[in-house]
Structure formats: C-alpha cells, structure tokens
Design a protein around this motif. Structure first.
Motif, PDB file in Angstrom:
ATOM      1  N   ASN A 124       0.697   7.900  -6.206  1.00  0.00           N
ATOM      2  CA  ASN A 124      -0.193   9.058  -6.217  1.00  0.00           C
ATOM      3  C   ASN A 124       0.583  10.350  -5.973  1.00  0.00           C
ATOM      4  O   ASN A 124       0.356  11.353  -6.656  1.00  0.00           O
ATOM      5  CB  ASN A 124      -1.290   8.884  -5.168  1.00  0.00           C
ATOM      6  CG  ASN A 124      -2.364   9.935  -5.304  1.00  0.00           C
ATOM      7  OD1 ASN A 124      -2.913  10.133  -6.374  1.00  0.00           O
ATOM      8  ND2 ASN A 124      -2.647  10.624  -4.222  1.00  0.00           N
ATOM      9  N   GLU A 125       1.489  10.333  -5.005  1.00  0.00           N
ATOM     10  CA  GLU A 125       2.268  11.528  -4.707  1.00  0.00           C
ATOM     11  C   GLU A 125       3.102  11.961  -5.910  1.00  0.00           C
ATOM     12  O   GLU A 125       3.149  13.141  -6.254  1.00  0.00           O
ATOM     13  CB  GLU A 125       3.173  11.293  -3.503  1.00  0.00           C
ATOM     14  CG  GLU A 125       2.421  11.224  -2.200  1.00  0.00           C
ATOM     15  CD  GLU A 125       3.294  10.815  -1.029  1.00  0.00           C
ATOM     16  OE1 GLU A 125       4.495  10.521  -1.219  1.00  0.00           O
ATOM     17  OE2 GLU A 125       2.766  10.787   0.097  1.00  0.00           O
ATOM     18  N   VAL A 137       1.459   2.501  -3.482  1.00  0.00           N
ATOM     19  CA  VAL A 137       0.290   3.152  -4.074  1.00  0.00           C
ATOM     20  C   VAL A 137       0.250   4.614  -3.643  1.00  0.00           C
ATOM     21  O   VAL A 137      -0.004   5.510  -4.452  1.00  0.00           O
ATOM     22  CB  VAL A 137      -1.013   2.416  -3.684  1.00  0.00           C
ATOM     23  CG1 VAL A 137      -2.241   3.205  -4.117  1.00  0.00           C
ATOM     24  CG2 VAL A 137      -1.033   1.026  -4.292  1.00  0.00           C
ATOM     25  N   LYS A 138       0.538   4.878  -2.387  1.00  0.00           N
ATOM     26  CA  LYS A 138       0.597   6.254  -1.888  1.00  0.00           C
ATOM     27  C   LYS A 138       1.706   7.019  -2.610  1.00  0.00           C
ATOM     28  O   LYS A 138       1.509   8.156  -3.027  1.00  0.00           O
ATOM     29  CB  LYS A 138       0.853   6.250  -0.377  1.00  0.00           C
ATOM     30  CG  LYS A 138       0.888   7.615   0.232  1.00  0.00           C
ATOM     31  CD  LYS A 138       1.133   7.539   1.725  1.00  0.00           C
ATOM     32  CE  LYS A 138       1.266   8.941   2.292  1.00  0.00           C
ATOM     33  NZ  LYS A 138       1.720   8.927   3.677  1.00  0.00           N
ATOM     34  N   THR A 139       2.839   6.383  -2.781  1.00  0.00           N
ATOM     35  CA  THR A 139       3.961   7.010  -3.473  1.00  0.00           C
ATOM     36  C   THR A 139       3.618   7.280  -4.929  1.00  0.00           C
ATOM     37  O   THR A 139       3.954   8.341  -5.468  1.00  0.00           O
ATOM     38  CB  THR A 139       5.221   6.122  -3.371  1.00  0.00           C
ATOM     39  OG1 THR A 139       5.494   5.873  -1.995  1.00  0.00           O
ATOM     40  CG2 THR A 139       6.413   6.788  -4.006  1.00  0.00           C
ATOM     41  N   MET A 182       0.819  -1.200   0.000  1.00  0.00           N
ATOM     42  CA  MET A 182       0.000   0.000   0.000  1.00  0.00           C
ATOM     43  C   MET A 182       0.865   1.266   0.000  1.00  0.00           C
ATOM     44  O   MET A 182       0.432   2.302  -0.488  1.00  0.00           O
ATOM     45  CB  MET A 182      -0.933  -0.031   1.219  1.00  0.00           C
ATOM     46  CG  MET A 182      -2.120   0.848   1.054  1.00  0.00           C
ATOM     47  SD  MET A 182      -3.007   0.412  -0.440  1.00  0.00           S
ATOM     48  CE  MET A 182      -4.570   1.028  -0.118  1.00  0.00           C
ATOM     49  N   GLU A 183       2.058   1.163   0.544  1.00  0.00           N
ATOM     50  CA  GLU A 183       2.973   2.301   0.575  1.00  0.00           C
ATOM     51  C   GLU A 183       3.315   2.775  -0.831  1.00  0.00           C
ATOM     52  O   GLU A 183       3.377   3.971  -1.091  1.00  0.00           O
ATOM     53  CB  GLU A 183       4.253   1.946   1.334  1.00  0.00           C
ATOM     54  CG  GLU A 183       5.201   3.103   1.505  1.00  0.00           C
ATOM     55  CD  GLU A 183       4.643   4.257   2.335  1.00  0.00           C
ATOM     56  OE1 GLU A 183       5.014   5.402   2.050  1.00  0.00           O
ATOM     57  OE2 GLU A 183       3.832   4.009   3.245  1.00  0.00           O
ATOM     58  N   HIS A 239      -4.428  -1.045  -8.731  1.00  0.00           N
ATOM     59  CA  HIS A 239      -5.010   0.035  -7.943  1.00  0.00           C
ATOM     60  C   HIS A 239      -5.918   0.954  -8.758  1.00  0.00           C
ATOM     61  O   HIS A 239      -6.958   1.389  -8.278  1.00  0.00           O
ATOM     62  CB  HIS A 239      -3.908   0.860  -7.269  1.00  0.00           C
ATOM     63  CG  HIS A 239      -4.443   1.919  -6.363  1.00  0.00           C
ATOM     64  ND1 HIS A 239      -5.039   1.629  -5.155  1.00  0.00           N
ATOM     65  CD2 HIS A 239      -4.500   3.265  -6.494  1.00  0.00           C
ATOM     66  CE1 HIS A 239      -5.434   2.754  -4.583  1.00  0.00           C
ATOM     67  NE2 HIS A 239      -5.112   3.757  -5.381  1.00  0.00           N
TER      68      HIS A 239
END
Length: 120
Positions: A8-9, A4-6, A1-2, A45
């Motif tokens: 997006n960022e 996926v956040k990256t 999940m980390e 995702h």
C-alpha cells in the motif's frame, strides 16, 4: 501483514502506478520479495491481479485530474501518459471498463456538473 502495508505504501505514497514501465517483477523487486509472492499477496489482499490494481489506481488518478481541470488545458493523450498508460487506446479501454464511459464522456459529464448544468 507487513508486506501488505508495504504494498500500500509503495503503491499509494510513492505513486508507482503512474510509471508506464511498471511490472509485477519490478514491483516485487522494490518490495524485496519474489514475483510469485507479490502476485499472491496482491490477489489475496486486494482480490485483483497486479495489472487490475494498477489500472484501478490509474483511473482514479485520471478522474481526479479531470475534476481538477487538467483537460481544460491539456489533451487526453497527455492525461493518458501522466496516468501511466502506454497508449491512448489502453487508457480508453481501461477507463471504459472501470466506469462504463470513456474519458472524454467523463470529462463532459464533469464539466457540466461543475458548471451546474443538467446532464442527460
């Protein structure tokens, strides 16, 4: 999940989708993961390929710029380039695929709406 956040960022906050030389391999390198892993994560995702996702962001950027009046002072070619497309043809093709109308038609529609006119 980390990751996926990256993803997006990097996509949103750094606006890398505006780079015309962007590739999935280069994107994966930014994330520090293998190309196949980046491809798989994006597909899982977002439900799109890397290029589909990139083009979706580019079209949203172009729509925003049109609404801000970019085309009142500049050309469709300039908008295409600023949105990260390598050619006007690619820009028109992707834009029309996403919205069902080309960028010039969208601009006309937005111009009429912003001026309070009825669009047929």
């Amino acid at each position: 999940m980390e990751f996926v956040k990256t993803i997006n960022e990097v996509f949103v906050q750094e606006s890398i989708y505006l780079r015309s030389d962007l590739s999935v391999a280069g994107f994966a390198k930014m994330l520090g993961i293998e190309t196949r892993a980046a491809t798989r994560l994006i597909r899982q995702h977002y439900g799109h390929t890397f290029m589909e996702l990139t083009n979706m962001y580019r079209v949203e950027y172009a729509k925003k710029r049109i609404k801000e009046g970019f085309l009142d002072k500049s050309t469709l070619d300039a908008l295409s380039t600023s949105a990260g497309f390598r050619s006007r043809t690619a820009f028109f093709t992707v834009f029309k695929k996403e919205l069902g109308i080309d960028p010039s038609e969208y601009w006309k529609t937005m111009s009429h709406r912003l001026n309070g006119e009825t669009v047929n």
